[in-house]
Enzyme design. Structure first.
Site, PDB file in Angstrom:
ATOM      1  N   TYR A 134       0.809  -1.227   0.000  1.00  0.00           N
ATOM      2  CA  TYR A 134       0.000   0.000   0.000  1.00  0.00           C
ATOM      3  C   TYR A 134       0.838   1.272   0.000  1.00  0.00           C
ATOM      4  O   TYR A 134       0.313   2.357  -0.282  1.00  0.00           O
ATOM      5  CB  TYR A 134      -0.975  -0.006   1.187  1.00  0.00           C
ATOM      6  N   GLU A 209      -7.108 -29.208   9.124  1.00  0.00           N
ATOM      7  CA  GLU A 209      -7.049 -28.512   7.841  1.00  0.00           C
ATOM      8  C   GLU A 209      -7.933 -27.271   7.796  1.00  0.00           C
ATOM      9  O   GLU A 209      -7.482 -26.184   7.446  1.00  0.00           O
ATOM     10  CB  GLU A 209      -7.468 -29.463   6.701  1.00  0.00           C
ATOM     11  N   ASP A 262      -9.360 -33.293   5.050  1.00  0.00           N
ATOM     12  CA  ASP A 262     -10.374 -33.927   4.219  1.00  0.00           C
ATOM     13  C   ASP A 262      -9.749 -35.063   3.412  1.00  0.00           C
ATOM     14  O   ASP A 262      -8.564 -35.020   3.056  1.00  0.00           O
ATOM     15  CB  ASP A 262     -10.985 -32.915   3.249  1.00  0.00           C
TER      16      ASP A 262
END
Length: 381
Positions: A134, A209, A262
């Protein structure tokens, strides 16, 4: 009750002894980390050498060239089972020419960030990557550009990003039987209860996760029902701070660390990043990887063993199959035959499943049955 609880950790205690016997001693770990943490004076000298090279080229009427290590080629990577994926010493480089239209913009971006880092290190102050972006959005164009260049410079200077005084906002979460002191003296208490415990009482750590699974464990008081333990999540692909924390916990506690992801190629890759690292950050492998990480779940074989309802199983997409094939070609798979077998189960059944799919068996199956039994009977690979 206490005796029963200790019996629950018998297999974990056996695993801890095995990991300690297979790993290097703690002093060697700290020695490796020290080797990749140059002093502030070293950082300044290395930047000055780069600038001197540019000035020398200009004085000889030559176009300056910056050489960045190529972090996106497997040819530059080697695998060591005790470290993970690490960059070869004789790696190839990418040349940024100041007189080439295709690279002059990145040449300027790299020089700008080098100047920012030099001032930060010299003045012993810090800035975030977001601050850098920025302060000159027109030059950089995107936050991703700054992020990538900071990593390029970290690799080029052979120094961890924290040594460059460039920080990143953490997105990870941690909870459980853990108290620690920040460098500035701030005491952080990660315990979810008022019970008095010390950090060394943690028997194991679970890397989760996804944020949704982490929150479910929190809602179900997992750390209270099955103490002493620590759970941590990087909310998907882990940021560097989450990986540094997991590594610090291993170096300090030397307790088993499990991954709960997963049952899909994306989750497996995230687990592999914690365990063996990534190609892009291979130059920092010694301070980021934790090769002792074990796969707790959700295993592809669990879907068959537990007879998870077919209506919550998801067919693999073409991209999933491509990712899975790519993972099976990774150099570390030869070191993990059990992981390879699980991935071949997924490849054969062509289905994947989220951890939340276990709720189809019963709403509290994950925290009350699945994880306690896995931890009690050694259901990891």
């Amino acid at each position: 009750m206490e005796a029963h609880r200790l019996q629950d950790f018998t297999e974990i205690d056996k695993l801890r002894l095995q990991l300690l016997n297979n790993s290097k001693d703690a002093t060697s770990f700290h020695h490796l980390e020290a080797e990749v943490c140059p002093s502030s004076r070293d950082i300044l000298n290395r930047i000055e050498d780069i600038i001197l090279g540019i000035v020398t080229s200009l004085s000889q009427d030559e176009a300056p060239v910056l050489k960045l290590p190529n972090r996106s080629s497997w040819a530059n990577i080697s695998f060591d089972s005790t470290v993970g994926l690490q960059m070869n010493s004789g790696h190839s480089v990418t040349a940024l020419r100041s007189d080439s239209p295709s690279s002059v913009n990145k040449f300027a971006q790299v020089l700008k960030i080098l100047s920012v880092i030099y001032r930060l290190v010299q003045s012993n102050t810090y800035a975030t990557k977001r601050d850098i972006y920025y302060n000159n959005t027109q030059l950089f164009g995107s936050q991703a550009t700054v992020d990538s260049i900071v990593d390029d410079i970290s690799c080029m200077l052979r120094a961890p990003r924290r040594s460059l005084h460039v920080l990143a906002t953490s997105k990870g979460l941690i909870s459980g039987d853990l108290c620690y002191m920040e460098e500035d003296g701030m005491r952080i208490d990660c315990r979810s209860s008022s019970a008095v415990n010390i950090v060394s009482s943690a028997k194991f750590i679970i890397i989760v996760e996804k944020d949704a699974t982490f929150q479910r464990l929190m809602d179900d008081d997992f750390c209270t029902k099955l103490p002493p333990c620590v759970i941590i999540t990087g909310k998907g692909v882990p940021d560097m701070n989450s990986r540094l924390m997991v590594r610090k916990l291993w170096d300090t506690l030397h307790v088993p660390i499990f991954a709960l992801v997963d049952s899909d190629p994306h989750g497996i890759e995230i687990m592999c990043i914690y365990k063996y690292g990534s190609m892009a950050m291979s130059f920092e492998a010694h301070s980021l990887t934790v090769p002792s990480v074990m796969w707790l779940g959700l295993l592809p074989s669990d879907l068959q063993r537990l007879q998870v309802p077919s209506d919550v199983l998801i067919p693999l997409t073409k991209n999933d199959e491509k990712k899975l094939s790519s993972l099976l070609q990774r150099p570390y798979l030869t070191d993990q035959p059990d992981w390879q077998k699980e991935m071949e189960v997924m490849q054969r059944t062509k289905v994947k499943a989220e951890i939340q799919s276990l709720a189809a068996i019963s709403p509290d199956f994950l925290t009350n049955i699945y994880l306690p039994n896995k931890l009690r009977y050694g259901g990891w690979v």
